[in-house]
Design an enzyme around this catalytic site. Structure first.
Site, PDB file in Angstrom:
ATOM      1  N   LYS A   1     -17.578   0.211   5.942  1.00  0.00           N
ATOM      2  CA  LYS A   1     -18.044  -0.861   5.065  1.00  0.00           C
ATOM      3  C   LYS A   1     -19.551  -0.792   4.839  1.00  0.00           C
ATOM      4  O   LYS A   1     -20.039  -1.055   3.733  1.00  0.00           O
ATOM      5  CB  LYS A   1     -17.661  -2.225   5.641  1.00  0.00           C
TER       6      LYS A   1
ATOM      7  N   PHE B   1     -11.683  -6.676  13.957  1.00  0.00           N
ATOM      8  CA  PHE B   1     -10.599  -7.150  13.095  1.00  0.00           C
ATOM      9  C   PHE B   1     -10.232  -6.075  12.074  1.00  0.00           C
ATOM     10  O   PHE B   1     -11.081  -5.538  11.390  1.00  0.00           O
ATOM     11  CB  PHE B   1     -11.027  -8.435  12.384  1.00  0.00           C
ATOM     12  N   GLN B   2      -8.951  -5.767  12.016  1.00  0.00           N
ATOM     13  CA  GLN B   2      -8.389  -4.766  11.104  1.00  0.00           C
ATOM     14  C   GLN B   2      -9.021  -3.386  11.290  1.00  0.00           C
ATOM     15  O   GLN B   2      -9.173  -2.615  10.339  1.00  0.00           O
ATOM     16  CB  GLN B   2      -8.501  -5.215   9.638  1.00  0.00           C
TER      17      GLN B   2
ATOM     18  N   MET C   1      24.566   7.918   1.494  1.00  0.00           N
ATOM     19  CA  MET C   1      24.557   9.228   2.131  1.00  0.00           C
ATOM     20  C   MET C   1      24.815   9.109   3.634  1.00  0.00           C
ATOM     21  O   MET C   1      25.507   9.951   4.228  1.00  0.00           O
ATOM     22  CB  MET C   1      23.227   9.940   1.869  1.00  0.00           C
TER      23      MET C   1
ATOM     24  N   GLU D   1       0.818  -1.224   0.000  1.00  0.00           N
ATOM     25  CA  GLU D   1       0.000   0.000   0.000  1.00  0.00           C
ATOM     26  C   GLU D   1       0.847   1.267   0.000  1.00  0.00           C
ATOM     27  O   GLU D   1       0.452   2.278  -0.593  1.00  0.00           O
ATOM     28  CB  GLU D   1      -0.935   0.010   1.217  1.00  0.00           C
TER      29      GLU D   1
END
Length: 575
Positions: A164, A114-115, A482, A52
């Site tokens: 949802k 959940f999530q 760097m 993502e």
């Protein structure tokens, strides 16, 4: 059920269509299943990335190349939290993207479902604005407002978190005809009196210096910048975010200023008597030690964001406004004053240009070419030769980013795509995906280090799936370059956890995904290897083994003034 009822997911897609969205970069999950079901037979293209964070970076690549709003999508919980780095990156660099995230159903919120994660709270400081949509009737306004806010004023990321049950719900859809945001002010063409005074100050200056940034690119104001620079005949620098705003081949363009800017650029900034600052934020990487920055200069600062005016450096003449509107008015005022003012300081300005050219000659930016090894600067000059100032170049973060900025020409805006303010490793490869989708007609180089490349290596699958002809050039020095440079110069060369001792075989790695790859380590083979990569019709992974311990110069040490540059490696002291 009435036929004109639409699900929340279909209403969302209808809104995106009305915003002329062409492509969404995303990754599905449980909560976003209703959206992905609606996408199944919808004309908007979805690109499945492999992480993502890379969806946000790819959306940025699309936005940075086109100037349009980029779109990314993720599910609830870890999907949404994985977007955060990309959102902050867009925030720092003022890039317009809209992130769509799923959220657990309204009745489950707050139950540690959940999530479930507080995406709205987490992203409050990572975005220009964000929404939590818990009512399907609020969805159209939220989406259209998100696009308006992302693209207007100072651009930036906006997140819309949708539960949802909203995505699954049904409602009558009515198009949004107008956006009403009473608390949101977009600044216009600037104050007429201030613009007139700015023109006067520009002609009165003996040593004017134009300091142009990413705001010029965002406002599509390159033509206005060029008119100003040519009318006044002033030297100009473009920041890391502004490269290409003035063509690199323009006679008035000096280089990038700042920590790894050229000697001429930094000396010019130090000795100017008037800084004409256009779409910049006086970033610490440009100014160095602020108290010592441009000590003799007055400052005209034009920016669309009033918060940037006098934030770091006091503006003697502030102009809050959209550069697209301000610059034509400023140029008109400058032109009107030209007949009476042009000759006023002509001798002083002639001497100023003579001094600038002398600084350029004293310490030019020259790509060193070795007979025995591939110097990173040599690599960048070869990419520049193949690009001709016209290719899209995405960069990761580190030494290769600075060498790219120093040695690759950009003769148009929106060709140079890099993570400036946040400096996010892993940015270069997914940004190239977004850029190539946006400009399938363009040659796209993705210049990455062996560190940053391995942070986004799964996106080789995305590149392969879509046969994107991206030329991935890995500048492989075996180190986090760097960080190693700073450890060498400022930490007594105590190289702690910066060596990258393993790197995959590029031929096998690319081959595993179905395209070509190779390694080049002989300097005599470099040109041929790069030309072969460019000639390949599909993607190509070229691993370039460069000098391991090369450092980027010039360099302004932390806390130093920009005229206190280290110009070259310290020479060993003879005993």
């Amino acid at each position: 059920m009435s036929s004109n009822l639409l699900s929340g997911a279909k209403i969302l897609l209808e809104c995106l269509s009305r915003e002329n969205v062409e492509v969404i970069f995303g990754y599905p999950g449980g909560v976003t299943l209703p959206l992905y079901d609606a996408l199944f037979d919808h004309p908007i293209r979805h690109v499945l990335v492999r992480h993502e964070q890379n969806a946000a970076f790819a959306a940025q690549g699309f936005a940075r190349v086109t100037g349009k709003v980029g779109v990314c999508c993720a599910t609830s919980g870890p999907g949404a939290t994985n977007l955060v780095t990309g959102l902050v990156d867009a925030m720092m660099d003022s890039i317009p993207i809209v992130a769509i995230t799923g959220q657990v159903s309204t009745k489950l919120m707050g139950s540690d479902a959940f999530q479930e994660a507080d995406t709205f709270g987490i992203t409050r400081s990572a975005t220009k604005h964000n929404y939590l949509v818990k009512n399907i009737n609020d969805l159209p306004n939220a989406i259209h407002e998100a696009f308006y806010i992302a693209a207007s004023g100072r651009p930036g990321p906006v997140l819309v978190d949708i539960t949802k049950d909203v995505l699954q719900g049904q409602a009558h859809y009515a198009p949004v005809s107008e956006i009403h945001l009473p608390g949101y002010k977009v600044y216009g063409g600037g104050h007429s009196g201030q613009i007139r005074r700015a023109a006067q100050m520009i002609w009165e200056a003996e040593r004017p210096f134009v300091y142009a940034g990413g705001g010029i690119v965002a406002a599509e104001s390159s033509a206005g910048l060029r008119t100003l620079v040519e009318t006044v005949d002033a030297p100009a620098v473009c920041t890391l975010m502004g490269l290409g705003a003035l063509p690199s081949e323009h006679p008035n363009f000096i280089s990038m200023p700042g920590m790894h800017g050229s000697y001429a650029a930094n000396m010019g900034m130090t000795h100017t008597d008037l800084i004409i600052a256009l779409g910049v934020r006086f970033d610490d990487r440009v100014t160095g030690r602020l108290a010592a920055f441009a000590p003799h200069a007055k400052v005209i600062h034009v920016d669309v964001d009033p918060a940037e005016i006098s934030k770091n450096r006091h503006a003697d003449l502030p102009i809050v406004g959209d550069l697209k509107k301000v610059l034509p008015r400023l140029n008109a005022e400058i032109a009107e004053l030209a007949p009476s003012m042009r000759a006023r300081n002509s001798a002083a300005r002639h001497a100023w240009w003579k001094q600038i050219r002398q600084w350029k000659e004293e310490n030019p930016l020259v790509a060193e070419i070795s007979k025995t090894e591939i110097k990173p600067q040599h690599l960048m000059s070869e990419i520049d030769r193949l690009s001709g100032g016209q290719a899209v170049v995405t960069s990761d973060v580190g030494q290769h980013q600075m060498w790219s900025a120093q040695f690759i020409r950009f003769n148009e805006p929106r060709l140079w795509i890099n993570s400036g303010g946040l400096g996010s490793m892993g940015f270069g490869l997914p940004a190239a995906i977004g850029a190539q989708f946006a400009r399938p007609d363009k040659l796209v180089f993705s210049i990455v280090g062996d560190g940053g490349f391995q942070m986004s290596i799964p996106e080789l699958a995305t590149i392969a799936n879509h046969a994107l002809p991206i030329k991935i050039i890995v500048m492989n020095n075996g180190y986090l370059g760097m960080v190693r440079q700073w450890q060498e110069l400022f930490y007594n060369n105590r190289l702690s956890e910066v060596q990258l001792s393993t790197f995959p075989d590029p031929e096998k790695l690319a081959g595993a995904y179905g395209f070509k790859g190779s390694t080049v380590e002989d300097v005599n083979d470099l040109r041929r290897a790069l030309e072969a990569a460019v000639a390949e019709p599909g993607p190509y992974l070229l691993n370039v083994k460069v000098t391991p311990l090369e450092n980027v110069f010039p360099m302004v040490p932390a806390g130093g003034a920009i005229n206190e540059m280290v110009l070259r490696p310290p020479q060993p002291v003879e005993v």
